[in-house]
Design a protein around this motif. Structure first.
Motif, mmCIF file in Angstrom:
data_model
loop_
_atom_site.group_PDB
_atom_site.id
_atom_site.type_symbol
_atom_site.label_atom_id
_atom_site.label_comp_id
_atom_site.label_asym_id
_atom_site.label_seq_id
_atom_site.Cartn_x
_atom_site.Cartn_y
_atom_site.Cartn_z
ATOM 1 N N ILE A 146 34.217 33.078 48.303
ATOM 2 C CA ILE A 146 34.154 34.390 47.747
ATOM 3 C C ILE A 146 35.488 34.662 47.217
ATOM 4 C CG2 ILE A 146 33.673 36.862 47.968
ATOM 5 C CD1 ILE A 146 31.944 35.973 50.578
ATOM 6 N N ASP A 147 34.911 34.932 45.713
ATOM 7 C CA ASP A 147 36.339 35.531 44.818
ATOM 8 C C ASP A 147 35.886 36.824 44.414
ATOM 9 O OD1 ASP A 147 38.518 35.770 43.077
ATOM 10 O OD2 ASP A 147 37.788 34.058 41.652
ATOM 11 N N ILE A 148 36.737 37.747 44.874
ATOM 12 C CA ILE A 148 36.734 39.196 44.643
ATOM 13 C C ILE A 148 37.906 39.469 43.628
ATOM 14 C CG2 ILE A 148 36.836 41.555 45.658
ATOM 15 C CD1 ILE A 148 35.589 40.340 48.190
ATOM 16 N N ASP A 149 37.372 39.442 42.431
ATOM 17 C CA ASP A 149 38.362 39.760 41.431
ATOM 18 C C ASP A 149 37.839 41.022 40.631
ATOM 19 O OD1 ASP A 149 40.152 39.377 39.417
ATOM 20 O OD2 ASP A 149 39.212 37.944 38.375
ATOM 21 N N VAL A 150 38.036 42.059 41.538
ATOM 22 C CA VAL A 150 37.561 43.544 41.035
ATOM 23 C C VAL A 150 38.892 44.327 40.888
ATOM 24 C CG1 VAL A 150 35.402 43.415 41.952
ATOM 25 C CG2 VAL A 150 37.251 44.549 43.414
ATOM 26 N N ASP A 151 38.802 45.296 40.184
ATOM 27 C CA ASP A 151 40.088 46.172 39.781
ATOM 28 C C ASP A 151 40.090 47.367 40.480
ATOM 29 O OD1 ASP A 151 40.974 44.319 37.459
ATOM 30 O OD2 ASP A 151 39.046 44.730 36.762
ATOM 31 N N LEU A 152 39.099 47.814 41.186
ATOM 32 C CA LEU A 152 39.356 48.957 42.062
ATOM 33 C C LEU A 152 39.241 48.861 43.690
ATOM 34 C CD1 LEU A 152 37.153 51.221 39.741
ATOM 35 C CD2 LEU A 152 39.641 50.870 39.573
ATOM 36 N N TYR A 153 39.885 49.722 44.217
ATOM 37 C CA TYR A 153 39.698 49.827 45.664
ATOM 38 C C TYR A 153 38.178 49.991 46.058
ATOM 39 C CZ TYR A 153 39.903 51.673 50.260
ATOM 40 O OH TYR A 153 39.499 51.741 51.881
ATOM 41 N N LEU A 154 37.541 51.019 45.668
ATOM 42 C CA LEU A 154 36.210 51.157 46.264
ATOM 43 C C LEU A 154 35.267 49.901 45.764
ATOM 44 C CD1 LEU A 154 34.032 53.197 46.899
ATOM 45 C CD2 LEU A 154 33.771 53.823 44.692
ATOM 46 N N SER A 155 35.700 49.239 44.774
ATOM 47 C CA SER A 155 34.776 48.100 44.647
ATOM 48 C C SER A 155 35.001 47.121 45.465
ATOM 49 C CB SER A 155 35.219 47.440 42.855
ATOM 50 O OG SER A 155 34.593 48.339 42.160
ATOM 51 N N ALA A 156 36.107 46.718 45.711
ATOM 52 C CA ALA A 156 36.518 45.643 46.746
ATOM 53 C C ALA A 156 35.872 45.920 48.281
ATOM 54 C CB ALA A 156 38.103 45.513 46.960
ATOM 55 N N VAL A 157 35.940 47.211 48.435
ATOM 56 C CA VAL A 157 35.427 47.625 49.827
ATOM 57 C C VAL A 157 33.794 47.472 49.754
ATOM 58 C CG1 VAL A 157 34.918 49.566 51.366
ATOM 59 C CG2 VAL A 157 37.262 49.257 50.253
ATOM 60 N N GLN A 158 33.206 47.883 48.814
ATOM 61 C CA GLN A 158 31.958 47.505 48.613
ATOM 62 C C GLN A 158 31.462 46.184 48.759
ATOM 63 O OE1 GLN A 158 31.196 49.629 45.092
ATOM 64 N NE2 GLN A 158 30.739 51.556 45.806
ATOM 65 N N CYS A 159 32.094 45.198 48.113
ATOM 66 C CA CYS A 159 31.664 44.049 48.150
ATOM 67 C C CYS A 159 31.958 43.427 49.323
ATOM 68 C CB CYS A 159 33.006 43.163 47.194
ATOM 69 S SG CYS A 159 32.519 43.474 45.298
ATOM 70 N N LEU A 160 33.114 43.558 50.004
ATOM 71 C CA LEU A 160 33.195 43.148 51.476
ATOM 72 C C LEU A 160 32.505 43.466 52.501
ATOM 73 C CD1 LEU A 160 37.276 42.889 51.348
ATOM 74 C CD2 LEU A 160 35.699 41.178 51.693
ATOM 75 N N ASP A 161 32.051 44.865 52.562
ATOM 76 C CA ASP A 161 31.067 45.350 53.374
ATOM 77 C C ASP A 161 29.965 44.818 53.258
ATOM 78 O OD1 ASP A 161 32.846 47.255 54.464
ATOM 79 O OD2 ASP A 161 32.131 48.790 53.290
ATOM 80 N N TRP A 162 29.335 44.456 52.000
ATOM 81 C CA TRP A 162 27.963 43.976 52.074
ATOM 82 C C TRP A 162 27.999 42.460 52.251
ATOM 83 C CZ3 TRP A 162 26.311 39.919 48.458
ATOM 84 C CH2 TRP A 162 24.927 39.799 48.430
ATOM 85 N N CYS A 163 28.976 41.588 51.925
ATOM 86 C CA CYS A 163 28.865 40.356 52.291
ATOM 87 C C CYS A 163 29.270 39.933 53.933
ATOM 88 C CB CYS A 163 30.477 39.591 51.897
ATOM 89 S SG CYS A 163 30.319 39.486 50.009
ATOM 90 N N PHE A 164 29.796 41.014 54.711
ATOM 91 C CA PHE A 164 29.851 41.014 55.967
ATOM 92 C C PHE A 164 28.335 41.447 56.615
ATOM 93 C CE2 PHE A 164 34.656 40.857 55.888
ATOM 94 C CZ PHE A 164 34.783 39.846 56.933
ATOM 95 N N ALA A 165 27.992 42.672 56.295
ATOM 96 C CA ALA A 165 26.722 42.983 56.580
ATOM 97 C C ALA A 165 25.400 42.207 56.321
ATOM 98 C CB ALA A 165 26.288 44.493 55.882
ATOM 99 N N GLN A 166 25.625 41.295 55.301
ATOM 100 C CA GLN A 166 24.573 40.525 55.092
ATOM 101 C C GLN A 166 24.618 39.075 55.458
ATOM 102 O OE1 GLN A 166 21.585 41.872 53.667
ATOM 103 N NE2 GLN A 166 22.734 43.684 54.022
ATOM 104 N N GLY A 167 25.564 39.021 56.286
ATOM 105 C CA GLY A 167 26.156 37.334 56.635
ATOM 106 C C GLY A 167 26.387 36.610 55.599
ATOM 107 N N ILE A 168 26.692 36.905 54.569
ATOM 108 C CA ILE A 168 27.284 36.042 53.463
ATOM 109 C C ILE A 168 28.575 35.370 54.040
ATOM 110 C CG2 ILE A 168 28.143 35.687 51.123
ATOM 111 C CD1 ILE A 168 25.174 36.379 51.354
ATOM 112 N N ILE A 169 29.497 36.017 54.605
ATOM 113 C CA ILE A 169 30.780 35.537 55.108
ATOM 114 C C ILE A 169 30.391 35.014 56.735
ATOM 115 C CG2 ILE A 169 33.101 35.944 55.913
ATOM 116 C CD1 ILE A 169 33.106 38.090 53.819
ATOM 117 N N VAL A 170 30.518 33.554 56.731
ATOM 118 C CA VAL A 170 30.208 32.939 57.935
ATOM 119 C C VAL A 170 31.672 32.167 58.173
ATOM 120 C CG1 VAL A 170 27.805 32.928 57.449
ATOM 121 C CG2 VAL A 170 29.415 30.893 56.669
ATOM 122 N N PRO A 171 31.575 31.439 59.494
ATOM 123 C CA PRO A 171 32.815 30.675 59.691
ATOM 124 C C PRO A 171 33.083 29.618 58.870
ATOM 125 C CG PRO A 171 31.750 31.181 61.686
ATOM 126 C CD PRO A 171 30.756 31.507 60.824
#
Length: 175
Positions: free
Chosen positions: A144-169
């Protein structure tokens, strides 16, 4: 001169390749880029995986393609370029429909990379839904490459990735 973003991407790639060891079939894992802009980050990743002969699943590119949204209340902006609408791919290309922006990015990526890439247009708050993973048949992330420019955008991406199980070991996240 190599930019900071490229150095950080190379470091993330080194970590990922060390974890993979000699594994080259990663087709069960997708790649995710948040903050596509003109497609340079997507091209970077797809070029590197191709040169290392590592097969991956789809590349998912998320961006509004219209520039930045509003930042979170109380978060100071570094300059006027971070105001809503800044960093618009449409402005950068001098075109004003998503179809034209997509064509420019696909032309830049080249036919084989474009065929592997799925662009998701919209502000993260609107498009990162609970149903998106199932609707699009997204797989767990290799990278996952989070190349966003705003704090809010980074939080939204990471929250979604964790909540949806996109980030795994084993997922490497580059911010």
């Amino acid at each position: 001169m190599e930019g900071e973003a490229s150095r950080n991407r190379r470091r993330a790639l080194q970590v990922l390749m060390a974890d993979l060891k000699d594994q080259t079939d990663c087709t069960g894992r997708d790649l995710y880029t948040f903050g596509v802009y003109t497609g340079a980050s997507i091209k970077f990743w797809l070029d590197r995986f191709a040169s290392l002969k590592v097969a991956t699943g789809q590349m998912w590119g998320f961006d509004s393609f219209e520039g930045l949204p509003e930042e979170a209340p109380g978060v100071a902006l570094e300059g006027d370029e971070w105001k809503p609408g800044g960093f618009s791919a449409a402005d950068q290309f001098g075109v004003y429909t998503f179809g034209e922006v997509r064509r420019r990015i696909e032309d830049f990526l080249g036919p084989s990379h474009a065929a592997k890439t799925r662009l998701v247009k919209g502000f993260f708050l609107d498009v990162l839904t609970q149903s998106l993973v199932n609707e699009r048949r997204m797989q767990p992330a290799l990278l996952i490459d989070i190349d966003v420019d705003l704090y809010l955008s980074a939080v939204q991406c990471l929250d979604w990735c964790f909540a949806q199980g996109i980030i795994v070991p084993g997922t490497v996240v580059r911010c």
